[in-house]
Each structure stands twice: as structure tokens, then as C-alpha cells.
Design an enzyme around this catalytic site. Sequence first.
Site, PDB file in Angstrom:
ATOM      1  N   GLU A 173       0.819  -1.227   0.000  1.00 58.39           N
ATOM      2  CA  GLU A 173       0.000   0.000   0.000  1.00 58.39           C
ATOM      3  C   GLU A 173       0.849   1.270   0.000  1.00 58.39           C
ATOM      4  O   GLU A 173       1.699   1.457   0.879  1.00 58.39           O
ATOM      5  CB  GLU A 173      -0.896  -0.018   1.248  1.00 58.39           C
ATOM      6  CG  GLU A 173      -1.938   1.077   1.254  1.00 58.39           C
ATOM      7  CD  GLU A 173      -2.855   1.005   2.466  1.00 58.39           C
ATOM      8  OE1 GLU A 173      -2.678   0.115   3.315  1.00 58.39           O
ATOM      9  OE2 GLU A 173      -3.740   1.875   2.551  1.00 58.39           O
ATOM     10  N   LYS A 192      -6.776  -0.475  12.029  1.00 58.79           N
ATOM     11  CA  LYS A 192      -6.200  -0.914  10.749  1.00 58.79           C
ATOM     12  C   LYS A 192      -4.960  -0.062  10.433  1.00 58.79           C
ATOM     13  O   LYS A 192      -3.943  -0.566   9.958  1.00 58.79           O
ATOM     14  CB  LYS A 192      -7.248  -0.789   9.635  1.00 58.79           C
ATOM     15  CG  LYS A 192      -6.811  -1.346   8.285  1.00 58.79           C
ATOM     16  CD  LYS A 192      -6.058  -0.362   7.409  1.00 58.79           C
ATOM     17  CE  LYS A 192      -5.710  -0.963   6.061  1.00 58.79           C
ATOM     18  NZ  LYS A 192      -4.858  -0.091   5.240  1.00 58.79           N
ATOM     19  N   ASP A 231       5.132 -14.270  11.576  1.00 55.36           N
ATOM     20  CA  ASP A 231       3.785 -14.763  11.300  1.00 55.36           C
ATOM     21  C   ASP A 231       2.788 -13.634  11.583  1.00 55.36           C
ATOM     22  O   ASP A 231       2.354 -13.444  12.712  1.00 55.36           O
ATOM     23  CB  ASP A 231       3.533 -15.988  12.200  1.00 55.36           C
ATOM     24  CG  ASP A 231       2.158 -16.592  12.000  1.00 55.36           C
ATOM     25  OD1 ASP A 231       1.296 -15.938  11.380  1.00 55.36           O
ATOM     26  OD2 ASP A 231       1.945 -17.716  12.479  1.00 55.36           O
ATOM     27  N   HIS A 272      -1.785  10.550   0.513  1.00 53.60           N
ATOM     28  CA  HIS A 272      -1.919   9.153   0.088  1.00 53.60           C
ATOM     29  C   HIS A 272      -2.022   9.063  -1.434  1.00 53.60           C
ATOM     30  O   HIS A 272      -1.317   8.289  -2.071  1.00 53.60           O
ATOM     31  CB  HIS A 272      -3.169   8.558   0.747  1.00 53.60           C
ATOM     32  CG  HIS A 272      -3.436   7.137   0.365  1.00 53.60           C
ATOM     33  ND1 HIS A 272      -2.643   6.105   0.791  1.00 53.60           N
ATOM     34  CD2 HIS A 272      -4.410   6.583  -0.398  1.00 53.60           C
ATOM     35  CE1 HIS A 272      -3.123   4.965   0.311  1.00 53.60           C
ATOM     36  NE2 HIS A 272      -4.196   5.230  -0.418  1.00 53.60           N
TER      37      HIS A 272
HETATM   38  P1  HMG Z   1       3.846  15.901   4.091  1.00 53.01           P
HETATM   39  O1  HMG Z   1       3.798  16.639   5.382  1.00 53.01           O
HETATM   40  O2  HMG Z   1       3.106  16.442   2.911  1.00 53.01           O
HETATM   41  O3  HMG Z   1       5.286  15.628   3.615  1.00 53.01           O
HETATM   42  O4  HMG Z   1       3.407  14.416   4.377  1.00 53.01           O
HETATM   43  P2  HMG Z   1       6.615  16.417   3.760  1.00 53.01           P
HETATM   44  O5  HMG Z   1       7.085  16.587   2.369  1.00 53.01           O
HETATM   45  O6  HMG Z   1       6.529  17.601   4.648  1.00 53.01           O
HETATM   46  O7  HMG Z   1       7.518  15.300   4.492  1.00 53.01           O
HETATM   47  C1  HMG Z   1       7.455  15.017   5.875  1.00 53.01           C
HETATM   48  C2  HMG Z   1       8.153  13.698   6.105  1.00 53.01           C
HETATM   49  O8  HMG Z   1       7.285  12.627   5.660  1.00 53.01           O
HETATM   50  C3  HMG Z   1       9.430  13.507   5.342  1.00 53.01           C
HETATM   51  O9  HMG Z   1      10.507  14.078   6.026  1.00 53.01           O
HETATM   52  C4  HMG Z   1       9.536  12.020   5.265  1.00 53.01           C
HETATM   53  O10 HMG Z   1       9.977  11.486   6.482  1.00 53.01           O
HETATM   54  C5  HMG Z   1       8.088  11.632   5.044  1.00 53.01           C
HETATM   55  P3  HMG Z   1      11.908  14.380   5.242  1.00 53.01           P
HETATM   56  O11 HMG Z   1      12.542  13.072   4.960  1.00 53.01           O
HETATM   57  O12 HMG Z   1      11.528  15.088   3.956  1.00 53.01           O
HETATM   58  O13 HMG Z   1      12.681  15.212   6.191  1.00 53.01           O
HETATM   59  N1  HMG Z   1       7.773  11.583   3.618  1.00 53.01           N
HETATM   60  C6  HMG Z   1       8.138  10.594   2.781  1.00 53.01           C
HETATM   61  N2  HMG Z   1       8.826   9.475   2.981  1.00 53.01           N
HETATM   62  C7  HMG Z   1       9.010   8.667   1.926  1.00 53.01           C
HETATM   63  N3  HMG Z   1       8.527   8.908   0.682  1.00 53.01           N
HETATM   64  C8  HMG Z   1       7.841  10.025   0.435  1.00 53.01           C
HETATM   65  C9  HMG Z   1       7.618  10.919   1.504  1.00 53.01           C
HETATM   66  N4  HMG Z   1       6.964  12.091   1.623  1.00 53.01           N
HETATM   67  C10 HMG Z   1       7.079  12.470   2.898  1.00 53.01           C
HETATM   68  N5  HMG Z   1       7.376  10.246  -0.791  1.00 53.01           N
HETATM   69  C11 HMG Z   1       2.671  12.219   4.073  1.00 53.01           C
HETATM   70  C12 HMG Z   1       3.107  13.483   3.372  1.00 53.01           C
HETATM   71  C13 HMG Z   1       2.162  11.231   3.046  1.00 53.01           C
HETATM   72  C14 HMG Z   1       3.836  11.622   4.807  1.00 53.01           C
HETATM   73  C15 HMG Z   1       1.539  12.637   5.079  1.00 53.01           C
HETATM   74  O14 HMG Z   1       0.492  13.210   4.364  1.00 53.01           O
HETATM   75  C16 HMG Z   1       1.030  11.502   5.911  1.00 53.01           C
HETATM   76  O15 HMG Z   1       1.644  11.115   6.906  1.00 53.01           O
HETATM   77  N6  HMG Z   1      -0.142  10.969   5.549  1.00 53.01           N
HETATM   78  C17 HMG Z   1      -0.720   9.799   6.184  1.00 53.01           C
HETATM   79  C18 HMG Z   1      -0.791   8.702   5.149  1.00 53.01           C
HETATM   80  C19 HMG Z   1      -1.263   7.416   5.709  1.00 53.01           C
HETATM   81  O16 HMG Z   1      -1.634   7.270   6.848  1.00 53.01           O
HETATM   82  N7  HMG Z   1      -1.247   6.405   4.865  1.00 53.01           N
HETATM   83  C20 HMG Z   1      -1.641   5.069   5.215  1.00 53.01           C
HETATM   84  C21 HMG Z   1      -2.540   4.520   4.170  1.00 53.01           C
HETATM   85  S1  HMG Z   1      -4.171   5.139   4.392  1.00 53.01           S
HETATM   86  C22 HMG Z   1      -4.815   3.940   5.469  1.00 53.01           C
HETATM   87  O17 HMG Z   1      -5.020   2.823   5.102  1.00 53.01           O
HETATM   88  C23 HMG Z   1      -4.931   4.181   6.924  1.00 53.01           C
HETATM   89  C24 HMG Z   1      -6.066   4.996   7.445  1.00 53.01           C
HETATM   90  O18 HMG Z   1      -7.344   4.612   6.956  1.00 53.01           O
HETATM   91  C25 HMG Z   1      -6.015   4.790   8.931  1.00 53.01           C
HETATM   92  C26 HMG Z   1      -6.991   5.631   9.664  1.00 53.01           C
HETATM   93  O19 HMG Z   1      -8.068   5.951   9.129  1.00 53.01           O
HETATM   94  O20 HMG Z   1      -6.668   5.935  10.853  1.00 53.01           O
HETATM   95  C27 HMG Z   1      -5.825   6.418   7.043  1.00 53.01           C
END
Ligand code: HMG
Length: 415
Positions: A80, A255, A271, A368
Amino acid sequence: MSKFSGFYKKTIEERMGILKEEKGVTDEEAKILLDSGSLGLDTANRMIENVIGVNHLPIGIAPGFMINGKEYEVPMCIEEPSVVAAAANGAKLAAKSGGFTADADEPIMVGQAQLVGIEDGALGRFEQAKAEISVMAKELCAGIEQYGGGFREVRARELETGRGKMLLVEFDVDVRDIMGANTINTLLEGIAPLLVERIGGKSRLRILTNLATKRKARAKCVWKKEVLGEETIEAILDGYELAKNDIYRCATHNKGIMNGVDAVAVATGNDWRAVEAGIHSFASMGGYKPLNKYYKDGEGNLIGEIELPLAVGTVGGAIWTNPIAQISLKILGAKTARELSMVMAAVGLAQNFAALRALGTEGIQKGHMKLHASNLAVVAGASGDEIEKVAAMLIQEGRYTAEAAKKALAQLRGE
Ligand code: HMG
């Protein structure tokens, strides 16, 4: 007679022949299935039954997890998008606030031996034979004593069930750095005849419990008000409150935690079904609830805490057969199963923190879907540098559908 009868006796090539004939698998698809990477088909064929190929999932690194003053680069294996980025983001904001503190219980696994058809006084007979049962249990677990583990305790309880009274004899074993299922199950099968002899009844199930409540790991972080801002803290608290009060939200909340926990379990060859079963049963004790909690301290900082039963190992089983698991553990640098479980707890907490932060402020889709855009480009047929270009077009438009990706690709190709 089905062509699949005795499938397990065939070679992988013969199985592929049957799949081609019976299921229309093409040569190209067979090639994809048989591309076994570093695992190799021979190893795969020894790991499970009726093997026809190997699946591949990406492994990414979530860097910068400060836990008990040590920095971890955490390998995560998952399909994912945005999970690894979210973990990294959670870890980064935690590190800015001083990092995580974590601890874990001794690695005690519990096995259950079921006796049915027991007569009155079974508990008394168990107590009388307890010393003898303990001696035998210690002998059956002797192999793990050289590592500092071994049999610890035995107890029994009666259950009134729809099929009469049953006795459950439960054994605690310190399994050190293995997951422990085989050690426990060998002990139970070895000792069951003695239980029947001394207590009576019939021996039925002899198996570990995956609800490893004696093997919990905990992690905590104090996210500083200055790092997060007051509004983000309020948003996270509101999101957590919803999970506490609504089971439909709670399922998704948990989740998100498992996004992190499972990805580390898979990367390290553990596991993950056992981990999932244990953690969700734990969440259900006393009514399904969030696996972590948030609150504010007196200075308005956000405190996040998590506690999870985590029966994971750093040696044995698939960890030894799968070279990727060993490399992941090497990169992680977790020396013991307890250390691994502490990292997993911290990753689960960071993951949920990052998701709640995004959900409560800008929404999940921005981060995401930005990361999902290249997947959509591939699905639309983009290849090579087209992938990044199509993804960039989707991000610019803010449209994240397969249809939009197809249109962008056509536009890029001047069609
Ligand atoms: P942002 O603030 O737009 O990103 O976050 P940023 O450019 O300011 O970067 C902040 C840091 O995020 C970076 O620090 C990295 O550590 C990391 P830096 O290294 O630049 O000093 N980061 C990345 N790491 C790797 N690859 C990248 C990348 N971009 C940033 N491309 C971010 C963007 C996506 C991190 C933020 O919006 C976020 O944390 N979103 C949450 C996403 C999430 O939870 N995804 C899980 C899948 S959705 C799900 O299934 C779960 C859910 O349903 C659970 C729930 O409902 O509780 C959501």
C-alpha cells in the site's frame, strides 16, 4: 478425477503444465509466477505446499525512528502506498520531540491443553499432580534453557461449556527470541498423555494461544506542542475520541496501526496472522477498543501510548529460510525478539499518529493519493519515464482515477 488431485506430488513444472491446460495460464503468466527472485523456487517449494511460484512485495525503509535513544531504520514490506511515508513522517515528528520510549515483557508464550469428559474433582487432581507435570514440562522445554528460556509455570481452570465441563491446562514458557509456536505445541503434545493419566478425561486440543497477553510491548511519545501546533493536537484528540466511541471508526483506526505492525512483521519473516489474531483479540477484551491512547499533559503536549501483544521472533522458522527476513533484521539492528517488538509498537503508534494528523487536518487523500498516482499511471499502461510524467499530471489536476490516468497518458503520447 480432478487434474489437481495429488498436485503436491508433482514437480513445479508439472504443476505449471496443469495450470496452463486447466486454467489457461499463458507462457508469459507462467514466467511471472516462476520468477522467484532471491528466495528461489527450491526454497519456496520447501516452505509451503503445492508451490506454483513466488509473490513479490516491495520493502521500503522508514528511517529515523528514535526509540530509547537508539536510531532505527525500519524495513517495512507492504503493497500500500503512503504507509512507509506516513511512518517516516510520524517518526520524524517524534524525533523532533525527543523520540519514543518503549519496553516489553519477558517473551512468555502460553499453551493450552484441553481435557474433555472430565469427572468432578479434576482441579484437585491437577493440583496433586502439578509438581510431576512441572518436572515433565521443564524436560520437554529443556532445549530453550541454554538461551535463558524454558518452562515457567502451569495452571488449570475449569470451563462450563455447551458440551459439558472441560479442563484447560495452561503452560507458560519463556521462548526467548523465537516466536515459540513449535516449542509450545511440542510440549503440549508430549505432556498430554500424563495429563490424562493423572487428571482423567480425554485429551483434545493441544495448541498455543495467539492472544499473547504475557508478551506485550509498549511505546510512548510526547509530541511537543511547539512541533505539532495546538490545532493539530486537538484534531488528533478528536479523531481518537471518535475511535473510542464508534466501533466502525475504531476498526479503521486500528487498521492504520496494523499498517505499520504488519509491514514490519512481513519484512522480518514473522507470522503476521498470529500477530493480527492476537492484537485484535486483545483489542476486544472488554469491548473492541483503540489499541493506543492519546491525551494532553499539563503543558499541552500530546502524549501517545500504545500496548500490543506481540509474539514475534528474530530467529527460527521462516526467518531462517527467507534470506530477506535476515537482511531486514540486520538493517533494523534489533538483537532480540523483545527489541523487535518494541520497534513494532513504536511503528504502530507513529503510523496511527501520522494518519490521524493527516485525517484531522488536510485529509488523507492529498498525501496518500499523491503517492498512489504512480500506481495509477502503471495501471493505465505507462512505462519508463512516462510513469513519473503521468503521475505528475494527475497530481497537478488533483484527479486520482484510472480514467484520469488513461487520459493523461493519451495526452502525453499525443493520441
Ligand atoms: P507531508 O507533510 O506532505 O510531507 O506528508 P513532507 O514533504 O513535509 O515530508 C514530511 C516527512 O514525511 C518527510 O521528512 C519524510 O519522512 C516523510 P523528510 O525526509 O523530507 O525530512 N515523507 C516521505 N517518505 C518517503 N517517501 C515520500 C515521503 N513524503 C514524505 N514520498 C505524508 C506526506 C504522506 C507523509 C503525510 O500526508 C502523511 O503522513 N499521511 C498519512 C498517510 C497514511 O496514513 N497512509 C496510510 C494509508 S491510508 C490507510 O489505510 C490508513 C487509514 O485509513 C487509517 C486511519 O483511518 O486511521 C488512514
